[in-house]
Design a protein around this motif. Structure first.
Motif, PDB file in Angstrom:
ATOM      1  N   GLY A  80     -10.888 -22.904 -23.552  1.00 50.71           N
ATOM      2  CA  GLY A  80     -12.223 -22.530 -24.025  1.00 50.71           C
ATOM      3  C   GLY A  80     -13.170 -23.705 -24.167  1.00 50.71           C
ATOM      4  N   GLY A  81     -12.855 -24.818 -23.533  1.00 44.41           N
ATOM      5  CA  GLY A  81     -13.788 -25.943 -23.555  1.00 44.41           C
ATOM      6  C   GLY A  81     -13.241 -27.198 -24.223  1.00 44.41           C
ATOM      7  N   TYR A  82     -12.026 -27.108 -24.755  1.00 45.01           N
ATOM      8  CA  TYR A  82     -11.452 -28.276 -25.454  1.00 45.01           C
ATOM      9  C   TYR A  82     -10.355 -28.956 -24.638  1.00 45.01           C
ATOM     10  CZ  TYR A  82     -14.071 -26.275 -29.281  1.00 45.01           C
ATOM     11  OH  TYR A  82     -15.093 -25.775 -30.045  1.00 45.01           O
ATOM     12  N   PRO A 132      -3.320 -19.319 -21.095  1.00 41.47           N
ATOM     13  CA  PRO A 132      -4.467 -19.935 -21.761  1.00 41.47           C
ATOM     14  C   PRO A 132      -3.979 -21.018 -22.728  1.00 41.47           C
ATOM     15  CG  PRO A 132      -3.908 -17.873 -22.840  1.00 41.47           C
ATOM     16  CD  PRO A 132      -2.902 -18.060 -21.745  1.00 41.47           C
ATOM     17  N   ILE A 133      -4.844 -21.965 -23.031  1.00 37.43           N
ATOM     18  CA  ILE A 133      -4.510 -22.942 -24.075  1.00 37.43           C
ATOM     19  C   ILE A 133      -4.660 -22.268 -25.434  1.00 37.43           C
ATOM     20  CG2 ILE A 133      -5.283 -25.077 -25.210  1.00 37.43           C
ATOM     21  CD1 ILE A 133      -3.892 -25.616 -22.582  1.00 37.43           C
ATOM     22  N   TRP A 134      -3.646 -22.417 -26.247  1.00 36.54           N
ATOM     23  CA  TRP A 134      -3.692 -21.903 -27.626  1.00 36.54           C
ATOM     24  C   TRP A 134      -3.388 -23.084 -28.546  1.00 36.54           C
ATOM     25  CZ3 TRP A 134      -1.047 -16.501 -28.730  1.00 36.54           C
ATOM     26  CH2 TRP A 134      -1.792 -15.497 -28.121  1.00 36.54           C
ATOM     27  N   GLY A 135      -4.333 -23.412 -29.444  1.00 40.03           N
ATOM     28  CA  GLY A 135      -4.081 -24.508 -30.391  1.00 40.03           C
ATOM     29  C   GLY A 135      -3.737 -25.805 -29.670  1.00 40.03           C
ATOM     30  N   MET A 136      -4.498 -26.108 -28.624  1.00 36.61           N
ATOM     31  CA  MET A 136      -4.359 -27.364 -27.862  1.00 36.61           C
ATOM     32  C   MET A 136      -3.001 -27.535 -27.183  1.00 36.61           C
ATOM     33  SD  MET A 136      -7.342 -28.344 -28.094  1.00 36.61           S
ATOM     34  CE  MET A 136      -7.337 -29.905 -27.245  1.00 36.61           C
ATOM     35  N   ALA A 158      -1.698 -13.668 -20.764  1.00 39.18           N
ATOM     36  CA  ALA A 158      -3.140 -13.667 -21.052  1.00 39.18           C
ATOM     37  C   ALA A 158      -3.408 -12.785 -22.252  1.00 39.18           C
ATOM     38  CB  ALA A 158      -3.916 -13.152 -19.850  1.00 39.18           C
ATOM     39  N   ARG A 159      -4.485 -13.098 -22.962  1.00 37.74           N
ATOM     40  CA  ARG A 159      -4.880 -12.235 -24.075  1.00 37.74           C
ATOM     41  C   ARG A 159      -6.154 -11.467 -23.708  1.00 37.74           C
ATOM     42  NH1 ARG A 159      -5.220 -11.196 -29.659  1.00 37.74           N
ATOM     43  NH2 ARG A 159      -7.351 -11.313 -30.452  1.00 37.74           N
ATOM     44  N   THR A 160      -7.196 -12.214 -23.320  1.00 37.97           N
ATOM     45  CA  THR A 160      -8.463 -11.526 -23.047  1.00 37.97           C
ATOM     46  C   THR A 160      -8.695 -11.274 -21.566  1.00 37.97           C
ATOM     47  OG1 THR A 160      -9.642 -13.643 -23.073  1.00 37.97           O
ATOM     48  CG2 THR A 160      -9.575 -12.411 -25.129  1.00 37.97           C
ATOM     49  N   GLY A 161      -7.900 -11.881 -20.700  1.00 37.03           N
ATOM     50  CA  GLY A 161      -8.021 -11.545 -19.279  1.00 37.03           C
ATOM     51  C   GLY A 161      -8.509 -12.672 -18.374  1.00 37.03           C
ATOM     52  N   ASN A 162      -8.959 -13.798 -18.941  1.00 37.28           N
ATOM     53  CA  ASN A 162      -9.437 -14.895 -18.080  1.00 37.28           C
ATOM     54  C   ASN A 162      -8.337 -15.360 -17.129  1.00 37.28           C
ATOM     55  OD1 ASN A 162     -11.759 -14.797 -19.610  1.00 37.28           O
ATOM     56  ND2 ASN A 162     -11.213 -16.515 -20.925  1.00 37.28           N
ATOM     57  N   THR A 163      -7.143 -15.498 -17.659  1.00 32.88           N
ATOM     58  CA  THR A 163      -6.017 -15.987 -16.849  1.00 32.88           C
ATOM     59  C   THR A 163      -5.572 -14.923 -15.845  1.00 32.88           C
ATOM     60  OG1 THR A 163      -5.394 -17.161 -18.868  1.00 32.88           O
ATOM     61  CG2 THR A 163      -3.822 -17.237 -17.062  1.00 32.88           C
ATOM     62  N   THR A 216      -6.205 -21.798 -18.348  1.00 35.18           N
ATOM     63  CA  THR A 216      -7.606 -21.664 -18.766  1.00 35.18           C
ATOM     64  C   THR A 216      -7.735 -22.133 -20.206  1.00 35.18           C
ATOM     65  OG1 THR A 216      -7.414 -19.388 -19.598  1.00 35.18           O
ATOM     66  CG2 THR A 216      -7.931 -19.652 -17.256  1.00 35.18           C
ATOM     67  N   ASP A 233     -14.396 -18.221 -20.567  1.00 32.50           N
ATOM     68  CA  ASP A 233     -14.988 -17.650 -21.785  1.00 32.50           C
ATOM     69  C   ASP A 233     -14.054 -17.831 -22.965  1.00 32.50           C
ATOM     70  OD1 ASP A 233     -17.194 -16.828 -20.496  1.00 32.50           O
ATOM     71  OD2 ASP A 233     -16.537 -14.749 -20.224  1.00 32.50           O
TER      72      ASP A 233
HETATM   73  C1  LIG Z   1      -4.993 -18.085 -30.409  1.00 35.49           C
HETATM   74  C2  LIG Z   1      -5.980 -18.825 -29.527  1.00 35.49           C
HETATM   75  C3  LIG Z   1      -6.052 -20.189 -29.592  1.00 35.49           C
HETATM   76  C4  LIG Z   1      -6.935 -20.891 -28.752  1.00 35.49           C
HETATM   77  N1  LIG Z   1      -6.940 -22.248 -28.805  1.00 35.49           N
HETATM   78  C5  LIG Z   1      -7.759 -22.930 -27.953  1.00 35.49           C
HETATM   79  C6  LIG Z   1      -7.754 -24.351 -27.939  1.00 35.49           C
HETATM   80  O1  LIG Z   1      -7.018 -25.027 -28.671  1.00 35.49           O
HETATM   81  N2  LIG Z   1      -8.576 -24.997 -27.066  1.00 35.49           N
HETATM   82  C7  LIG Z   1      -9.393 -24.313 -26.192  1.00 35.49           C
HETATM   83  O2  LIG Z   1     -10.118 -24.933 -25.415  1.00 35.49           O
HETATM   84  N3  LIG Z   1      -9.407 -22.941 -26.174  1.00 35.49           N
HETATM   85  C8  LIG Z   1      -8.610 -22.256 -27.017  1.00 35.49           C
HETATM   86  N4  LIG Z   1      -8.598 -20.884 -26.982  1.00 35.49           N
HETATM   87  C9  LIG Z   1      -9.442 -20.204 -25.980  1.00 35.49           C
HETATM   88  C10 LIG Z   1      -8.633 -19.790 -24.763  1.00 35.49           C
HETATM   89  O3  LIG Z   1      -7.806 -20.828 -24.280  1.00 35.49           O
HETATM   90  C11 LIG Z   1      -9.554 -19.382 -23.598  1.00 35.49           C
HETATM   91  O4  LIG Z   1     -10.514 -18.477 -24.039  1.00 35.49           O
HETATM   92  C12 LIG Z   1      -8.730 -18.796 -22.464  1.00 35.49           C
HETATM   93  O5  LIG Z   1      -9.488 -18.782 -21.281  1.00 35.49           O
HETATM   94  C13 LIG Z   1      -8.270 -17.381 -22.787  1.00 35.49           C
HETATM   95  O6  LIG Z   1      -7.515 -16.883 -21.705  1.00 35.49           O
HETATM   96  P1  LIG Z   1      -7.103 -15.335 -21.572  1.00 35.49           P
HETATM   97  O7  LIG Z   1      -8.398 -14.566 -21.442  1.00 35.49           O
HETATM   98  O8  LIG Z   1      -6.319 -15.300 -20.309  1.00 35.49           O
HETATM   99  O9  LIG Z   1      -6.347 -14.948 -22.776  1.00 35.49           O
HETATM  100  C14 LIG Z   1      -7.767 -20.187 -27.836  1.00 35.49           C
HETATM  101  C15 LIG Z   1      -7.688 -18.791 -27.814  1.00 35.49           C
HETATM  102  C16 LIG Z   1      -6.823 -18.102 -28.649  1.00 35.49           C
HETATM  103  C17 LIG Z   1      -6.775 -16.603 -28.599  1.00 35.49           C
END
Ligand SMILES: Cc1cc2nc3c(=O)[nH]c(=O)nc-3n(C[C@H](O)[C@H](O)[C@H](O)COP(=O)(O)O)c2cc1C
Length: 189
Positions: A146-148, A115-119, A45-50, A144, A175
């Motif tokens: 961010g809506g995509y 979390p999803i990063w870059g799809m 996780a980066r921000t904590g949602n996961t 988790t 979030d």
């Molecule tokens: C580097 C990066 C890339 C991301 N890419 C996407 C993405 O492609 N699609 C999406 O819906 N959210 C994306 N997000 C949002 C995260 O998936 C989302 O906020 C997630 O809940 C973060 O989880 P965490 O708090 O456990 O780190 C991205 C976030 C980061 C930091």
């Protein structure tokens, strides 16, 4: 005199009583059978949602918990992290990870969260899958975004998890750091 025992006599007995208690305590501990803990929650996780989900699974399943942490932390800046993650994914780079606090091989069921990063799944998840064989294990993914949506993450995970018993994944929108940053920046002017 205390309770009819001379103070000098009382003091003499104290160390012995303490030793006795320690020995008795040790004996009692060694007689308790080791608790069988076959479920591991492992997550990045980066921000904590996961993390919130990981800890809820840990509580509910009485599981062990381990965080996947890269040796080199990602930048604090969100946009720099997005660029770096995108470069790493394109190059197929596997960031080195810090040793986990548990031995994955000892568990038969894994909840793997990210979390999803870059799809897709973040590069550190590919590093984790490359360095740990999960064949034969029962795997639950929790993701988790961010809506995509989940992008290619499920396919990528399945391609790395040959021989694992995949269970239905849990995913939810949470979030998004970018949205939070934009709103706070707007408020700050
Ligand atoms: C580097 C990066 C890339 C991301 N890419 C996407 C993405 O492609 N699609 C999406 O819906 N959210 C994306 N997000 C949002 C995260 O998936 C989302 O906020 C997630 O809940 C973060 O989880 P965490 O708090 O456990 O780190 C991205 C976030 C980061 C930091």
């Amino acid at each position: 005199m205390q309770f009819g025992i001379p103070r000098r006599e009382l003091l003499k007995t104290l160390p012995l009583a303490a030793v006795g208690a320690t020995v008795a305590g040790k004996a009692a501990v060694s007689q308790v059978p080791p608790q069988i803990r076959s479920t591991l929650v492992v997550y990045f996780a980066r921000t904590g949602n996961t993390t919130v989900i990981a800890k809820q699974i840990r509580r509910s399943k009485n599981a062990d918990l381990a965080e996947i942490i890269p040796v080199d932390p990602y930048p604090e800046d969100y946009k720099e992290t997005v660029s770096q993650a995108s470069r790493e994914t394109e190059a197929g780079y596997l960031p080195p990870l810090k040793p986990l606090t548990v031995e994955v091989a000892r568990y038969d069921t894994l909840y793997l969260g990210f979390p999803i990063w870059g799809m897709t799944a973040p590069p550190v998840i590919r590093s984790f899958l490359r360095s740990n064989s999960l064949a034969g294990k029962t795997i639950y993914l929790f993701i988790t975004h961010g809506g995509y949506g989940l992008g290619s993450s499920i396919e990528v995970l399945h391609s790395h998890l040959d021989g694992a018993k995949m269970q239905p994944a849990f995913s939810m929108e949470a979030d998004q750091e970018r949205r939070t940053l934009e709103q706070v920046t707007g408020w700050l002017g």
